[in-house]
Design a protein around this motif. Structure first.
Motif, PDB file in Angstrom:
ATOM      1  N   ALA A 168      33.471  46.582  36.598  1.00  0.00           N
ATOM      2  CA  ALA A 168      34.613  46.048  37.343  1.00  0.00           C
ATOM      3  C   ALA A 168      34.249  44.675  37.877  1.00  0.00           C
ATOM      4  O   ALA A 168      33.102  44.413  38.212  1.00  0.00           O
ATOM      5  CB  ALA A 168      34.992  46.979  38.491  1.00  0.00           C
ATOM      6  N   ALA A 169      35.232  43.798  37.932  1.00  0.00           N
ATOM      7  CA  ALA A 169      35.017  42.438  38.422  1.00  0.00           C
ATOM      8  C   ALA A 169      36.135  42.084  39.388  1.00  0.00           C
ATOM      9  O   ALA A 169      37.161  42.760  39.467  1.00  0.00           O
ATOM     10  CB  ALA A 169      34.970  41.448  37.259  1.00  0.00           C
ATOM     11  N   SER A 170      35.931  41.002  40.129  1.00  0.00           N
ATOM     12  CA  SER A 170      36.909  40.614  41.143  1.00  0.00           C
ATOM     13  C   SER A 170      38.123  39.911  40.569  1.00  0.00           C
ATOM     14  O   SER A 170      39.156  39.827  41.212  1.00  0.00           O
ATOM     15  CB  SER A 170      36.237  39.708  42.194  1.00  0.00           C
ATOM     16  N   SER A 171      38.022  39.403  39.337  1.00  0.00           N
ATOM     17  CA  SER A 171      39.146  38.695  38.744  1.00  0.00           C
ATOM     18  C   SER A 171      39.381  39.161  37.315  1.00  0.00           C
ATOM     19  O   SER A 171      38.497  39.754  36.678  1.00  0.00           O
ATOM     20  CB  SER A 171      38.894  37.180  38.728  1.00  0.00           C
ATOM     21  N   GLY A 172      40.584  38.903  36.804  1.00  0.00           N
ATOM     22  CA  GLY A 172      40.912  39.313  35.447  1.00  0.00           C
ATOM     23  C   GLY A 172      40.053  38.629  34.403  1.00  0.00           C
ATOM     24  O   GLY A 172      39.668  39.235  33.407  1.00  0.00           O
ATOM     25  N   ILE A 173      39.740  37.343  34.616  1.00  0.00           N
ATOM     26  CA  ILE A 173      38.923  36.612  33.649  1.00  0.00           C
ATOM     27  C   ILE A 173      37.529  37.220  33.573  1.00  0.00           C
ATOM     28  O   ILE A 173      36.989  37.454  32.494  1.00  0.00           O
ATOM     29  CB  ILE A 173      38.833  35.126  34.022  1.00  0.00           C
ATOM     30  N   ALA A 174      36.920  37.493  34.731  1.00  0.00           N
ATOM     31  CA  ALA A 174      35.595  38.104  34.739  1.00  0.00           C
ATOM     32  C   ALA A 174      35.635  39.481  34.101  1.00  0.00           C
ATOM     33  O   ALA A 174      34.709  39.882  33.384  1.00  0.00           O
ATOM     34  CB  ALA A 174      35.058  38.194  36.169  1.00  0.00           C
ATOM     35  N   GLY A 175      36.717  40.225  34.347  1.00  0.00           N
ATOM     36  CA  GLY A 175      36.847  41.547  33.752  1.00  0.00           C
ATOM     37  C   GLY A 175      36.911  41.486  32.239  1.00  0.00           C
ATOM     38  O   GLY A 175      36.377  42.348  31.540  1.00  0.00           O
ATOM     39  N   VAL A 176      37.570  40.469  31.703  1.00  0.00           N
ATOM     40  CA  VAL A 176      37.679  40.306  30.250  1.00  0.00           C
ATOM     41  C   VAL A 176      36.312  40.051  29.634  1.00  0.00           C
ATOM     42  O   VAL A 176      36.024  40.492  28.514  1.00  0.00           O
ATOM     43  CB  VAL A 176      38.648  39.152  29.908  1.00  0.00           C
ATOM     44  N   LEU A 177      35.441  39.358  30.342  1.00  0.00           N
ATOM     45  CA  LEU A 177      34.137  38.999  29.803  1.00  0.00           C
ATOM     46  C   LEU A 177      33.183  40.183  29.731  1.00  0.00           C
ATOM     47  O   LEU A 177      32.198  40.145  28.996  1.00  0.00           O
ATOM     48  CB  LEU A 177      33.508  37.887  30.652  1.00  0.00           C
ATOM     49  N   ASP A 208      47.326  43.189  35.788  1.00  0.00           N
ATOM     50  CA  ASP A 208      46.005  42.596  35.575  1.00  0.00           C
ATOM     51  C   ASP A 208      45.103  43.483  34.725  1.00  0.00           C
ATOM     52  O   ASP A 208      44.452  43.021  33.783  1.00  0.00           O
ATOM     53  CB  ASP A 208      45.346  42.323  36.928  1.00  0.00           C
ATOM     54  N   GLY A 209      45.050  44.785  35.049  1.00  0.00           N
ATOM     55  CA  GLY A 209      44.196  45.698  34.294  1.00  0.00           C
ATOM     56  C   GLY A 209      44.605  45.846  32.836  1.00  0.00           C
ATOM     57  O   GLY A 209      43.793  45.629  31.924  1.00  0.00           O
ATOM     58  N   PRO A 210      45.879  46.223  32.562  1.00  0.00           N
ATOM     59  CA  PRO A 210      46.325  46.322  31.172  1.00  0.00           C
ATOM     60  C   PRO A 210      46.194  45.000  30.409  1.00  0.00           C
ATOM     61  O   PRO A 210      45.886  45.005  29.216  1.00  0.00           O
ATOM     62  CB  PRO A 210      47.799  46.743  31.308  1.00  0.00           C
ATOM     63  N   MET A 211      46.421  43.879  31.086  1.00  0.00           N
ATOM     64  CA  MET A 211      46.280  42.582  30.440  1.00  0.00           C
ATOM     65  C   MET A 211      44.832  42.346  30.027  1.00  0.00           C
ATOM     66  O   MET A 211      44.543  41.871  28.917  1.00  0.00           O
ATOM     67  CB  MET A 211      46.741  41.477  31.387  1.00  0.00           C
ATOM     68  N   SER A 212      43.883  42.674  30.916  1.00  0.00           N
ATOM     69  CA  SER A 212      42.466  42.486  30.611  1.00  0.00           C
ATOM     70  C   SER A 212      42.064  43.320  29.404  1.00  0.00           C
ATOM     71  O   SER A 212      41.333  42.853  28.524  1.00  0.00           O
ATOM     72  CB  SER A 212      41.611  42.861  31.826  1.00  0.00           C
ATOM     73  N   LYS A 213      42.514  44.555  29.336  1.00  0.00           N
ATOM     74  CA  LYS A 213      42.172  45.423  28.217  1.00  0.00           C
ATOM     75  C   LYS A 213      42.755  44.880  26.910  1.00  0.00           C
ATOM     76  O   LYS A 213      42.102  44.911  25.869  1.00  0.00           O
ATOM     77  CB  LYS A 213      42.667  46.847  28.480  1.00  0.00           C
ATOM     78  N   PHE A 214      43.999  44.392  26.960  1.00  0.00           N
ATOM     79  CA  PHE A 214      44.613  43.846  25.747  1.00  0.00           C
ATOM     80  C   PHE A 214      43.822  42.656  25.236  1.00  0.00           C
ATOM     81  O   PHE A 214      43.522  42.554  24.038  1.00  0.00           O
ATOM     82  CB  PHE A 214      46.055  43.426  26.037  1.00  0.00           C
ATOM     83  N   ARG A 215      43.452  41.743  26.142  1.00  0.00           N
ATOM     84  CA  ARG A 215      42.740  40.538  25.718  1.00  0.00           C
ATOM     85  C   ARG A 215      41.342  40.870  25.215  1.00  0.00           C
ATOM     86  O   ARG A 215      40.822  40.221  24.309  1.00  0.00           O
ATOM     87  CB  ARG A 215      42.695  39.543  26.868  1.00  0.00           C
ATOM     88  N   LEU A 216      40.727  41.886  25.800  1.00  0.00           N
ATOM     89  CA  LEU A 216      39.407  42.304  25.336  1.00  0.00           C
ATOM     90  C   LEU A 216      39.465  42.815  23.905  1.00  0.00           C
ATOM     91  O   LEU A 216      38.586  42.538  23.087  1.00  0.00           O
ATOM     92  CB  LEU A 216      38.849  43.392  26.253  1.00  0.00           C
ATOM     93  N   MET A 217      40.523  43.563  23.587  1.00  0.00           N
ATOM     94  CA  MET A 217      40.645  44.156  22.262  1.00  0.00           C
ATOM     95  C   MET A 217      41.275  43.218  21.242  1.00  0.00           C
ATOM     96  O   MET A 217      41.359  43.549  20.051  1.00  0.00           O
ATOM     97  CB  MET A 217      41.491  45.440  22.354  1.00  0.00           C
ATOM     98  N   ASN A 218      41.727  42.038  21.689  1.00  0.00           N
ATOM     99  CA  ASN A 218      42.426  41.122  20.784  1.00  0.00           C
ATOM    100  C   ASN A 218      41.865  39.699  20.867  1.00  0.00           C
ATOM    101  O   ASN A 218      42.622  38.719  20.907  1.00  0.00           O
ATOM    102  CB  ASN A 218      43.925  41.108  21.098  1.00  0.00           C
ATOM    103  N   MET A 219      40.541  39.610  20.895  1.00  0.00           N
ATOM    104  CA  MET A 219      39.864  38.315  20.833  1.00  0.00           C
ATOM    105  C   MET A 219      40.343  37.346  21.905  1.00  0.00           C
ATOM    106  O   MET A 219      40.471  36.148  21.696  1.00  0.00           O
ATOM    107  CB  MET A 219      40.056  37.690  19.445  1.00  0.00           C
ATOM    108  N   ASN A 220      40.667  37.877  23.082  1.00  0.00           N
ATOM    109  CA  ASN A 220      41.012  37.084  24.257  1.00  0.00           C
ATOM    110  C   ASN A 220      42.337  36.329  24.142  1.00  0.00           C
ATOM    111  O   ASN A 220      42.610  35.422  24.922  1.00  0.00           O
ATOM    112  CB  ASN A 220      39.888  36.090  24.589  1.00  0.00           C
ATOM    113  N   ARG A 221      43.166  36.692  23.167  1.00  0.00           N
ATOM    114  CA  ARG A 221      44.449  35.993  23.050  1.00  0.00           C
ATOM    115  C   ARG A 221      45.469  36.589  24.006  1.00  0.00           C
ATOM    116  O   ARG A 221      45.356  37.726  24.448  1.00  0.00           O
ATOM    117  CB  ARG A 221      44.977  36.054  21.622  1.00  0.00           C
ATOM    118  N   MET A 222      46.493  35.787  24.351  1.00  0.00           N
ATOM    119  CA  MET A 222      47.546  36.230  25.243  1.00  0.00           C
ATOM    120  C   MET A 222      48.578  37.044  24.473  1.00  0.00           C
ATOM    121  O   MET A 222      48.880  36.744  23.313  1.00  0.00           O
ATOM    122  CB  MET A 222      48.217  35.032  25.910  1.00  0.00           C
ATOM    123  N   PRO A 223      49.153  38.073  25.085  1.00  0.00           N
ATOM    124  CA  PRO A 223      50.179  38.872  24.411  1.00  0.00           C
ATOM    125  C   PRO A 223      51.504  38.131  24.334  1.00  0.00           C
ATOM    126  O   PRO A 223      51.787  37.254  25.155  1.00  0.00           O
ATOM    127  CB  PRO A 223      50.296  40.111  25.310  1.00  0.00           C
TER     128      PRO A 223
END
Length: 210
Positions: free
Chosen positions: A171-180, A21-36
């Motif tokens: 920090a947020a309770s979910s991955g989506i909130a963390g991405v925002l 969840d954490g590494p995924m959130s960071k990737f999406r934050l740095m890549n315009m929210n796209r999935m890897p």
């Protein structure tokens, strides 16, 4: 005491999504929210294994390699030797240096000009707390219906703090909130909160236990 119940490979399969969840959130934050995809997803899995390795090492002194014989997946992307030590400190430093104070202060001024009166009140209250000579710890609770600008307020506060040269770790309770949240992560990833919460359990922060 650290106990491993059941096959190690089953543990990874059951909790892989949460551990990533954490590494995924960071990737999406740095890549315009796209999935890897492809190798990107493999790298995220490896990053999650690095985090799991840090947790195991901090609790028991062992590493993932200690569980290789019983089926635990191994890290496929090596980190520099220096990064094997003080992982929590290294991540904290990284969170700070990726944001330039002068740029963050400028971005906050832009957000402040676009904010409504209630949002400005929140900015002023947090700013007063940050600049307090007594360093009084305060908790601010912000609530509103959806689409009223809470995320805008939170990100503006992050810019304000970083603009002052402070470390801000959202920090947020979910991955989506963390991405925002800019530089955000899930609370489980940020503070190493166990997936199965117990009454006597605890989580770790950079300066101690929570």
């Amino acid at each position: 005491m650290f106990m491993f119940m059941g096959p190690a490979s089953t543990f990874w399969d059951d909790y892989k999504e949460h551990l990533m969840d954490g590494p995924m959130s960071k990737f999406r934050l740095m890549n315009m929210n796209r999935m890897p995809v492809g190798a990107e997803l493999e790298k995220i899995e490896s990053d999650a294994l690095h985090l799991l390795n840090d947790t195991i090492q901090g609790i028991s002194g062992k590493t993932l390699e200690s569980f290789k014989a019983v089926g635990m997946p191994q890290r496929r992307h090596a980190q520099p030797d220096a990064a094997e030590f003080g992982q929590a400190l290294q991540r904290l430093i990284h969170e700070r240096v990726i944001f330039t104070p002068a740029e963050q202060a400028s971005l906050f001024q832009h957000d402040q000009a676009a904010a409504n009166s209630e949002q400005v009140q929140i900015f002023d209250a947090v700013a007063a707390s940050l600049s307090s000579p007594a360093r009084v710890e305060k908790v601010f609770f912000v609530d509103s219906p959806g689409r009223c600008g809470k995320t805008f307020v939170f990100n503006a506060i992050l810019k304000m703090a970083r603009g002052k040269g402070l470390v801000a770790l959202p920090a947020a309770s979910s991955g989506i909130a963390g991405v925002l949240l800019e530089g955000g992560a899930t609370a489980h990833s940020r503070f190493k909160i166990p997936i199965d919460v117990e009454e006597q359990g605890f989580a770790r922060s950079g300066n101690g236990l929570l």
